[in-house]
Design an enzyme around this catalytic site. Structure first.
Site, PDB file in Angstrom:
ATOM      1  N   LYS A 102       0.820  -1.202   0.000  1.00 51.37           N
ATOM      2  CA  LYS A 102       0.000   0.000   0.000  1.00 51.37           C
ATOM      3  C   LYS A 102       0.863   1.265   0.000  1.00 51.37           C
ATOM      4  O   LYS A 102       0.643   2.189  -0.786  1.00 51.37           O
ATOM      5  CB  LYS A 102      -0.933  -0.010   1.215  1.00 51.37           C
ATOM      6  CG  LYS A 102      -1.994  -1.107   1.201  1.00 51.37           C
ATOM      7  CD  LYS A 102      -2.846  -1.049   2.468  1.00 51.37           C
ATOM      8  CE  LYS A 102      -3.785  -2.242   2.609  1.00 51.37           C
ATOM      9  NZ  LYS A 102      -4.821  -2.305   1.577  1.00 51.37           N
TER      10      LYS A 102
ATOM     11  N   GLU B 127     -10.501  -4.361   1.073  1.00 55.41           N
ATOM     12  CA  GLU B 127     -10.465  -5.811   0.992  1.00 55.41           C
ATOM     13  C   GLU B 127     -10.875  -6.342   2.359  1.00 55.41           C
ATOM     14  O   GLU B 127     -10.173  -6.129   3.344  1.00 55.41           O
ATOM     15  CB  GLU B 127      -9.086  -6.340   0.613  1.00 55.41           C
ATOM     16  CG  GLU B 127      -9.104  -7.859   0.429  1.00 55.41           C
ATOM     17  CD  GLU B 127      -7.741  -8.435   0.131  1.00 55.41           C
ATOM     18  OE1 GLU B 127      -7.284  -8.291  -1.006  1.00 55.41           O
ATOM     19  OE2 GLU B 127      -7.143  -9.012   1.063  1.00 55.41           O
TER      20      GLU B 127
ATOM     21  N   CYS C 106      -7.225 -14.029   4.379  1.00 56.31           N
ATOM     22  CA  CYS C 106      -8.535 -13.747   3.786  1.00 56.31           C
ATOM     23  C   CYS C 106      -8.865 -14.681   2.633  1.00 56.31           C
ATOM     24  O   CYS C 106     -10.037 -14.819   2.272  1.00 56.31           O
ATOM     25  CB  CYS C 106      -8.584 -12.301   3.318  1.00 56.31           C
ATOM     26  SG  CYS C 106      -7.261 -11.843   2.176  1.00 56.31           S
TER      27      CYS C 106
ATOM     28  N   GLU D 286      -7.234  -4.318  -5.869  1.00 55.41           N
ATOM     29  CA  GLU D 286      -5.813  -4.100  -5.591  1.00 55.41           C
ATOM     30  C   GLU D 286      -5.015  -4.793  -6.673  1.00 55.41           C
ATOM     31  O   GLU D 286      -5.539  -5.578  -7.457  1.00 55.41           O
ATOM     32  CB  GLU D 286      -5.438  -4.651  -4.215  1.00 55.41           C
ATOM     33  CG  GLU D 286      -5.938  -3.805  -3.063  1.00 55.41           C
ATOM     34  CD  GLU D 286      -5.246  -4.130  -1.757  1.00 55.41           C
ATOM     35  OE1 GLU D 286      -4.256  -3.449  -1.440  1.00 55.41           O
ATOM     36  OE2 GLU D 286      -5.693  -5.062  -1.068  1.00 55.41           O
TER      37      GLU D 286
END
Length: 462
Positions: free
Chosen positions: A151, A238, A272, A436
């Site tokens: 990020k 996300e 995730c 992303e």
């Protein structure tokens, strides 16, 4: 363990500080459950100072700077990998390869700048991709350094001043990462803030923040989205998944059982894109569950810093209780013999479907009679992050994969990495908002400005 954990510090206006707000949570050694530190937060006045500094920052970021950060980080990767293993319980054999993402993110961002990602002219019309302004990067605890690096590298490459906040439960590697970044970027262009949901909410509510990239839980994502909606501000979310693995009737037994076991236990199930829902052909379900169970039972369970460990403890004793409570009253089958001391939780398969993400080594098992039912089961929950299909006939497996409602669907694969370095990582449904990716995250932090002389370009049609 090789060294003492670093002090949890913040970096605001190019000055390092020690957060003084005790959040009332003990940080633990996952392998023993022993308290090693306290979760702390940056004080509200220093958070406000960080916002003001970011709002006023005007420094320029170039590819050379990003490459210098990457080179500096290369030497720190072993320490970063160790800190993430010690904080999260993930085996060091998994955090070491993931640490390559940390420096790699800055190199990829630098390469995008060199290849003109911020200038996309069309037939004499200029298209400039410009920084949106101060960016907030909010990162969860399960792989903090790689996600933070991805990020932050892209926000900096876009030209945005950046405020980073990682989870209060895994703060250590962010301090090392921040140290490398701060040595190379202009004043005010990068700051590190520590804390929990209250600090994250303070930052997200500020109109000085013009873009937010958040990875975390559904509740946190909704809070970020709500704050951003009022400001008409872009947010990249996300939020996790409840991911299906569809095993086709022709699937190779060893391949299917291996993939299922790996998807259930990578990062100790704390990721995730982990397996949440195991969808099996009814006629093979018994044998497949038995085979998966044997693989899970054979895993070497132990401390994360032991290089022989294949499956480690969960982050915190509180998280163990949360995982256990998520299927209370269900028929459950645990595999393996975890140590009695520490935050260990045996990989578990449940009889029947799993409606919500557990964020641990737990999956529901359901069966199907035909492919239509298999696809319907795969799409039966409102999440849509990742999907998996296992089958011997690749073309048939691909045809099933194309019908699964998820941002990415892998055939005969279980890697934590994306299918391709340059493909997007989308999130559908409750799994998030936006995309992303190597190119997509850089683009997220920018806005387009189109400049040209009218009439210089005409659209020719035949």
């Amino acid at each position: 363990m090789s060294a003492e954990l670093p002090a949890v510090t913040d970096l605001i206006d190019d000055v390092w500080g020690t957060p003084q707000i005790d959040l009332g949570v003990a940080l633990q050694d996952p392998a023993t459950g022993r308290t090693v530190a306290r979760a702390v937060a940056t004080a509200a006045d220093r958070v406000e100072r960080a916002l003001a500094v970011a709002d006023a920052a005007t420094g320029r970021i170039d590819a050379t700077m990003l490459d210098a950060i990457a080179t500096d980080l290369d030497a720190r990767l072993p320490w970063i990998a160790e800190l993430d293993a010690r904080a999260t319980g993930v085996p060091i054999t998994q955090t070491v390869p993931l640490a390559a993402i940390v420096s790699g993110s800055f190199r990829l961002a630098a390469e995008q700048l060199r290849t003109g990602a911020l200038r996309q002219d069309r037939d004499g019309v200029e298209v400039h991709r410009l920084p949106l302004g101060p960016a907030l990067c909010l990162v969860p605890w399960n792989a903090p350094a790689p996600m933070a690096a991805h990020k932050v590298a892209n926000a900096l490459a876009a030209g945005c001043p950046v405020i980073l906040k990682v989870s209060e439960l895994a703060p250590y590697s962010s301090v090392v990462l921040a140290g490398a970044i701060a040595e190379h970027v202009p004043a005010g262009m990068f700051q590190l803030v520590q804390g929990g949901a209250q600090v994250g909410g303070h930052l997200a509510a500020s109109p000085r923040i013009t873009a937010v990239s958040f990875t975390g839980g559904l509740a946190g994502g909704r809070s970020v989205a709500s704050a951003s909606a009022a400001l008409l501000r872009p947010c990249q979310l996300e939020l996790g998944g409840n991911n299906p693995l569809v095993v086709l009737p022709d699937a190779d037994f060893d391949t299917a059982t291996r993939i299922a076991a790996e998807l259930l236990t990578t990062l100790n199930g704390q990721w995730c894109r982990a397996l949440g829902r195991l969808i099996l052909p009814a006629e093979r379900a018994g044998d497949l569950v038995e085979g998966i169970g044997k693989r899970l039972a054979a895993l070497r369970i132990g401390a994360p810093m032991d290089p022989l460990t294949e499956f480690g403890p969960l982050l915190h004793a509180d998280h163990v209780r949360t995982v256990r409570a998520s299927f209370e009253g269900r028929v459950a089958h645990g595999f393996g013999d975890p140590p009695e001391v520490g935050n260990y939780f045996a990989p578990t398969l449940l009889d029947g479907d799993l409606a919500e993400e557990v964020f641990g080594p737990v999956a529901g098992v359901v069966t199907y009679r035909d492919l239509e039912e298999a696809v319907a089961l795969a799409n039966a929950v409102p999440y849509g992050l990742e999907g998996y299909v296992c089958g011997a006939d690749e073309q048939r497996a691909l045809s099933v994969a194309r019908r699964i409602r998820a941002g990415e669907v892998k055939v005969n694969g279980s890697s934590i990495m994306s299918l391709h370095l340059m493909t997007p990582r989308p999130a559908w449904g409750l799994s998030g908002l936006g995309e992303e990716g190597t190119a997509e995250t850089l683009r997220f932090f920018t806005g387009a400005r189109v400049v040209g002389v009218e009439g210089r370009f005409a659209l020719h049609t035949s």
